[in-house]
Write a protein that holds these residues in place. Structure first.
Motif, PDB file in Angstrom:
ATOM      1  N   MET A   1      84.642  17.386  21.013  1.00  0.00           N
ATOM      2  CA  MET A   1      83.365  17.662  20.358  1.00  0.00           C
ATOM      3  C   MET A   1      83.457  18.903  19.478  1.00  0.00           C
ATOM      4  O   MET A   1      82.920  18.934  18.369  1.00  0.00           O
ATOM      5  N   GLU A   2      84.145  19.929  19.936  1.00  0.00           N
ATOM      6  CA  GLU A   2      84.264  21.165  19.164  1.00  0.00           C
ATOM      7  C   GLU A   2      85.190  20.999  17.962  1.00  0.00           C
ATOM      8  O   GLU A   2      85.044  21.705  16.966  1.00  0.00           O
ATOM      9  N   THR A   3      86.099  20.045  18.022  1.00  0.00           N
ATOM     10  CA  THR A   3      86.983  19.760  16.888  1.00  0.00           C
ATOM     11  C   THR A   3      86.264  18.989  15.796  1.00  0.00           C
ATOM     12  O   THR A   3      86.523  19.180  14.600  1.00  0.00           O
ATOM     13  N   VAL A   4      85.334  18.139  16.210  1.00  0.00           N
ATOM     14  CA  VAL A   4      84.714  17.201  15.262  1.00  0.00           C
ATOM     15  C   VAL A   4      83.320  17.643  14.822  1.00  0.00           C
ATOM     16  O   VAL A   4      82.999  17.624  13.635  1.00  0.00           O
ATOM     17  N   SER A   5      82.472  18.021  15.741  1.00  0.00           N
ATOM     18  CA  SER A   5      81.054  18.195  15.429  1.00  0.00           C
ATOM     19  C   SER A   5      80.583  19.627  15.671  1.00  0.00           C
ATOM     20  O   SER A   5      80.977  20.276  16.639  1.00  0.00           O
ATOM     21  N   GLY A   6      79.719  20.090  14.782  1.00  0.00           N
ATOM     22  CA  GLY A   6      79.115  21.410  14.927  1.00  0.00           C
ATOM     23  C   GLY A   6      77.636  21.336  15.181  1.00  0.00           C
ATOM     24  O   GLY A   6      76.911  22.314  14.987  1.00  0.00           O
ATOM     25  N   ASP A   7      77.143  20.167  15.620  1.00  0.00           N
ATOM     26  CA  ASP A   7      75.709  19.990  15.823  1.00  0.00           C
ATOM     27  C   ASP A   7      75.152  20.884  16.925  1.00  0.00           C
ATOM     28  O   ASP A   7      74.017  21.346  16.859  1.00  0.00           O
ATOM     29  N   GLU A   8      75.935  21.071  17.996  1.00  0.00           N
ATOM     30  CA  GLU A   8      75.447  21.777  19.171  1.00  0.00           C
ATOM     31  C   GLU A   8      76.522  22.723  19.709  1.00  0.00           C
ATOM     32  O   GLU A   8      77.704  22.600  19.383  1.00  0.00           O
ATOM     33  N   ALA A   9      76.068  23.627  20.557  1.00  0.00           N
ATOM     34  CA  ALA A   9      77.011  24.356  21.413  1.00  0.00           C
ATOM     35  C   ALA A   9      77.197  23.458  22.633  1.00  0.00           C
ATOM     36  O   ALA A   9      76.459  23.544  23.623  1.00  0.00           O
ATOM     37  N   TRP A  10      78.147  22.562  22.550  1.00  0.00           N
ATOM     38  CA  TRP A  10      78.213  21.436  23.468  1.00  0.00           C
ATOM     39  C   TRP A  10      78.337  21.859  24.926  1.00  0.00           C
ATOM     40  O   TRP A  10      77.714  21.255  25.813  1.00  0.00           O
ATOM     41  N   ARG A  11      79.099  22.885  25.210  1.00  0.00           N
ATOM     42  CA  ARG A  11      79.294  23.310  26.601  1.00  0.00           C
ATOM     43  C   ARG A  11      78.005  23.831  27.223  1.00  0.00           C
ATOM     44  O   ARG A  11      77.778  23.676  28.435  1.00  0.00           O
ATOM     45  N   ILE A  12      77.168  24.430  26.377  1.00  0.00           N
ATOM     46  CA  ILE A  12      75.916  25.020  26.873  1.00  0.00           C
ATOM     47  C   ILE A  12      74.799  23.975  26.898  1.00  0.00           C
ATOM     48  O   ILE A  12      74.061  23.851  27.886  1.00  0.00           O
ATOM     49  N   SER A  13      74.683  23.232  25.817  1.00  0.00           N
ATOM     50  CA  SER A  13      73.578  22.273  25.705  1.00  0.00           C
ATOM     51  C   SER A  13      73.769  21.046  26.595  1.00  0.00           C
ATOM     52  O   SER A  13      72.798  20.467  27.079  1.00  0.00           O
ATOM     53  N   PHE A  14      75.026  20.633  26.787  1.00  0.00           N
ATOM     54  CA  PHE A  14      75.301  19.434  27.572  1.00  0.00           C
ATOM     55  C   PHE A  14      76.433  19.715  28.566  1.00  0.00           C
ATOM     56  O   PHE A  14      77.556  19.221  28.407  1.00  0.00           O
ATOM     57  N   PRO A  15      76.168  20.506  29.573  1.00  0.00           N
ATOM     58  CA  PRO A  15      77.236  20.921  30.489  1.00  0.00           C
ATOM     59  C   PRO A  15      77.848  19.773  31.279  1.00  0.00           C
ATOM     60  O   PRO A  15      78.988  19.870  31.712  1.00  0.00           O
ATOM     61  N   ASN A  16      77.085  18.700  31.464  1.00  0.00           N
ATOM     62  CA  ASN A  16      77.620  17.530  32.173  1.00  0.00           C
ATOM     63  C   ASN A  16      77.184  16.283  31.407  1.00  0.00           C
ATOM     64  O   ASN A  16      76.199  15.639  31.755  1.00  0.00           O
TER      65      ASN A  16
END
Length: 447
Positions: A44-59
């Motif tokens: 997700m971090e390589t492809v998309s910058g929409d969200e802080a994925w680890r924080i917004s979607f931890p699971n």
């Protein structure tokens, strides 16, 4: 007794819930394996910058913490959720940032079956890559990268390491180089689409290894040389599109073995010569598209045996001779395009009996005589009927429809006559001058 049975049922229900979690619940304690979760975040971090994925979607596999574009499945075997599908590019799926690169980590997800990148890599040039330090055990069944204007480079031969791959779509990108022969060793492939790239070289001769292939699209590339005869091995192939390349030679006779073929598209190539031996076995063919090839031969009479044909396009190909009367037996035909060839002789009268025809273009040939279509037929087709550019072809009478030709003398029954032109349309023909096809060619050469 009732209390014991009731207690037993409650115990069984608790055990069932613990093994098979309710996916729509808000509080699911079952999580992903840490290594797989970390791989998902890296992708997700390589492809998309929409969200802080680890924080917004931890699971991301839990209800209430997932996003559109991810599909998870629960495994009773290990008690964890696993990512089975990822989609990127267009709403509602995660968009791709301008610096997005192809995420090689997708091949490290042990349960990923499908991944899609649509209009994702459009700014920063990136290439398809595979891990080189280990043999891939990816269970991937579908890999689709479509309409990525910044996806460049070649198709990696290591794509053959995807032993479960059924669908490979690399269409509308900017891929270059030859198609690796390794691609045609993936015997699980059912759909292969490499269209709209800049691929060069020959079609590998081992294409016939893909015995499970249902659809193959190599159109709009720069492929050269002849069509491999091994295509005849593709017994379940239904769609074959090789159009808009630089293929030469003729259609191999082994095409006669493609008994499941429904669509054959070979337009805009350099194909030539007689291909009649390739046709009789194509009894399921519905679409035969072969415009703009230097065929320079007669129309094969065998086309009339393909009774399922709905669309037949053979324009701009130098066909000579007459239109076979067998074409009148194509009762499912809706479109017949034979324009801009060197066809001569009369229009077969029985073409008017084709019940489903709605588009008929015979323009810019050397057809002669009286048009054998009545007013009802011409009215039904309207502007979809084009007979223009046939100098020795004319109508018995005008019914108001403009089909590009003049009106003949009234009550003429002879097969070859001189049409009236312009202001002469209301007058009788002064001479019944007859033109043979050879004479027409001589006159045109002089002009």
């Amino acid at each position: 007794m009732f209390f014991a049975v009731s207690s037993f049922l409650q115990l069984m229900l608790i055990c069932f819930i613990s093994i098979f979690p309710v996916f729509e619940g808000k509080n699911i304690s079952v999580s992903m394996e840490p290594a797989e979760l970390e791989t998902v975040f890296k992708i997700m971090e390589t492809v998309s910058g929409d969200e802080a994925w680890r924080i917004s979607f931890p699971n991301p596999c839990q209800s209430g913490s997932s996003w559109p574009g991810i599909e998870c499945r629960f495994s009773a075997r290990d008690g964890h959720f696993h990512v089975a599908r990822l989609d990127f590019g267009t709403f509602p799926n995660p968009s791709c940032k301008s610096t997005a690169k192809f995420p090689v980590d997708i091949f490290a997800l042990p349960h990923l079956e499908s991944v899609f990148f649509f209009q994702c890599f459009t700014k920063n040039p990136t290439e398809i890559q595979f891990p080189t330090n280990r043999s891939s055990t990816s269970p991937l069944q579908q890999l689709s990268l479509r309409s990525n204007s910044a996806l460049v480079g070649t198709i990696p031969p290591l794509v053959s390491s995807l032993k479960s791959l059924q669908i490979l779509t690399l269409s509308q990108n900017r891929l270059i180089g030859q198609i690796p022969a390794h691609v045609f060793t993936i015997k699980t492939l059912e759909h292969l689409d490499l269209s709209y790239n800049m691929l060069t070289g020959e079609i590998p001769g081992n294409v016939g290894n893909l015995v499970n292939l249902v659809e193959l699209d190599l159109s709009y590339n720069k492929l050269i040389c002849t069509i491999p005869s091994s295509f005849g091995n593709l017994a379940v192939l239904q769609k074959l599109d090789l159009s808009s390349n630089f293929l030469n030679g003729t259609i191999p006779g082994t095409f006669n073995q493609l008994h499941s073929l429904v669509l054959l598209a070979l337009s805009n190539n350099k194909l030539s010569g007689d291909y009649s031996k390739a046709l009789p076995g194509l009894q399921k063919l519905q679409y035969f598209l072969m415009d703009n090839n230097p065929i320079l031969a007669s129309l094969p009479d065998e086309i009339g045996q393909l009774r399922q044909l709905q669309e037949l396009r053979l324009s701009d190909s130098g066909y000579s001779g007459s239109i076979p009367s067998s074409f009148s037996e194509l009762t499912n035909l809706t479109t017949l395009s034979l324009q801009n060839n060197r066809l001569s002789g009369l229009i077969p009268a029985d073409l008017a009996n084709l019940p489903h025809i709605y588009h008929l273009n015979l323009s810019r040939n050397f057809l002669v005589g009286v048009v054998p279509f009545d007013s009802a037929f011409m009215k039904r087709l309207g502007r979809n009927l084009d007979l223009s550019g046939n100098r020795n072809l004319c109508l018995i009478s005008s019914n108001g429809d403009d089909v590009g030709i003049s009106v003949c003398e009234s009550n003429i029954s002879s097969s070859i006559i001189t049409p009236l032109k312009g202001s002469q349309a209301s007058l009788h023909c002064s001479n019944s001058l007859l033109f043979s096809a050879a004479t027409i060619f001589q006159i045109l050469n002089v002009l």
